[in-house]
Structures are given as C-alpha cells and as structure tokens.
Design a protein around this motif. Structure first.
Motif, PDB file in Angstrom:
ATOM      1  N   TYR A 148       0.770  -0.985  -0.121  1.00  0.00           N
ATOM      2  CA  TYR A 148       0.054   0.107   0.132  1.00  0.00           C
ATOM      3  C   TYR A 148       0.852   1.389   0.093  1.00  0.00           C
ATOM      4  O   TYR A 148       1.833   1.400   0.458  1.00  0.00           O
ATOM      5  N   ARG A 183      -4.766   4.058  -3.701  1.00  0.00           N
ATOM      6  CA  ARG A 183      -5.670   3.430  -4.677  1.00  0.00           C
ATOM      7  C   ARG A 183      -7.112   3.388  -3.866  1.00  0.00           C
ATOM      8  O   ARG A 183      -7.225   2.722  -2.818  1.00  0.00           O
ATOM      9  N   GLN A 186      -8.210  -0.122  -2.912  1.00  0.00           N
ATOM     10  CA  GLN A 186      -7.533  -0.676  -1.516  1.00  0.00           C
ATOM     11  C   GLN A 186      -8.044   0.138  -0.505  1.00  0.00           C
ATOM     12  O   GLN A 186      -8.286  -0.193   0.597  1.00  0.00           O
TER      13      GLN A 186
END
Length: 211
Positions: A148, A183, A186
């Motif tokens: 991430y 994102r 996510q």
C-alpha cells in the motif's frame, strides 16, 4: 653620483617593503572571522545536503485490520537524506526561498518534495525555516501481504545551527493533513481509513552559499 644612486636604491627597497606589508595586511583574515564562522553568500543561490536519522510515528484510530484490531500504531527508525536548492538574497543575504526533496528509508520508506523558506540569522549561525510539501509513503498492514501507498500534504518546521563553515546540525519536526491510501479500491477495503503522522529528523547539514 654614487650617493644619489645609493639613496635611490634604499628608497626603492623601502617602498617595495611597504607595499608588501600593506598587501599582507589586506590579505590577513579579520579577527572576527574564525574557522568556525559560517560561509557568507557570494551569489544569489544556495544548495544544501543533509544526512541523518528520522523517527516517525504513523497511526490510525479507526481501521478494520485483518488481525481483528481496529487501531493501527507503527513507529519506525530510518536513515534520512535531504536536498535543498534555492534563492538567497535580500538585506544581508538573510532571505532563503527554494525547494526541497527528502526521503527516509529503514523500517518504512517515504519520499517528500515541496517549497521551503528560511532566514539566515546572525550572519548564518542560525537558520530557522518552514516548508510545505507533498509526501508519498509505503504502508504495510498486519496479516496483509499487499503493498500500500499513502499520501498527504505535510508541513515542516526546523532550525539549523552552524558548527563550522556552514556545516552544522539540523533539527526538524514534520506533520500534516491525515494520510489516505492512494488506490481507491484498497482504500475502500479498509473503510477509507485516515492515518496521522509525525516525524522528527536530526541530521548533519552542509550548506553552500556560493553556487
């Protein structure tokens, strides 16, 4: 005739000696300029390089983690690197305005860039400064192998203290708007969690005011 020639020779030697002494006096450093004095600005641009240590804390008070917890708190120890480039001028070359690029790498890693503003006080012995910028950072979460990235706008305040010839110690503190996962898919998986960050950087800094 010989006496006249002898006097001319003596006076000529005296004048040469006097000129050499005057030149030596002009080239002798002033008493108030020691080896430790900061270098003075000779152009209207400057550069700086910093290397040191950064401590960072990243936390979230509401995040549905895969280990069953709903809070996140991660402290990291990292190597720190930084660059600055900008304008120096104004009265007594006090005003500094430019840009910065810095990074941390270790338990986590991040990259930040932005604009900075500072003041060369006491002829450069002390330089307080502030900066505003953007930061992109890696995020690892428990029981999750995915990678991430989080991002936010950050602000930094700091002070540089000269040790010798514009080489010294820089101490800075950074925080910013809560970070969010880059994102969207996510971010949705973790309920669009927000992360608070603060960091303390201490480094050796090398300033050049003659670029």
């Amino acid at each position: 005739m010989r006496k006249i020639f002898l006097w001319i020779l003596i006076l000529g030697n005296v004048m040469v000696f006097a000129q050499d002494e005057a030149s030596n006096i002009e080239n002798t450093p002033k008493k108030n300029e020691s080896f430790f004095s900061p270098t003075q600005a000779t152009t209207n641009s400057y550069g700086a390089f910093k290397i040191g240590y950064v401590y960072q804390n990243l936390n979230s008070k509401s995040i549905p983690l895969k280990n069953g917890q709903n809070t996140y708190d991660f402290s990291s120890n990292n190597a720190y690197f930084g660059l600055e480039r900008g304008y120096v001028g104004g009265p007594k070359s006090m005003i500094m305005a430019g840009g910065y690029l810095d990074a941390g790498a270790g338990d986590t890693y991040y990259l930040s860039a932005g604009a900075s503003f500072g003041l060369r006080l006491l002829q450069g012995w002390v330089i307080p400064k502030i900066s505003l910028g953007y930061e992109l950072q890696h995020l690892s979460l428990p029981n999750d192998s995915s990678q991430y990235n989080i991002q936010s706008m950050v602000g930094t305040i700091g002070i540089f203290v000269n040790i010798a010839q514009s080489v010294g110690i820089s101490l800075e503190a950074r925080s910013g708007i809560p970070f969010s996962i880059v994102r969207s898919a996510q971010a949705k998986e973790y309920n669009h969690a927000k992360f608070n960050m603060y960091a303390i950087m201490i480094s050796f800094a090398f300033y050049d005011f003659g670029i």
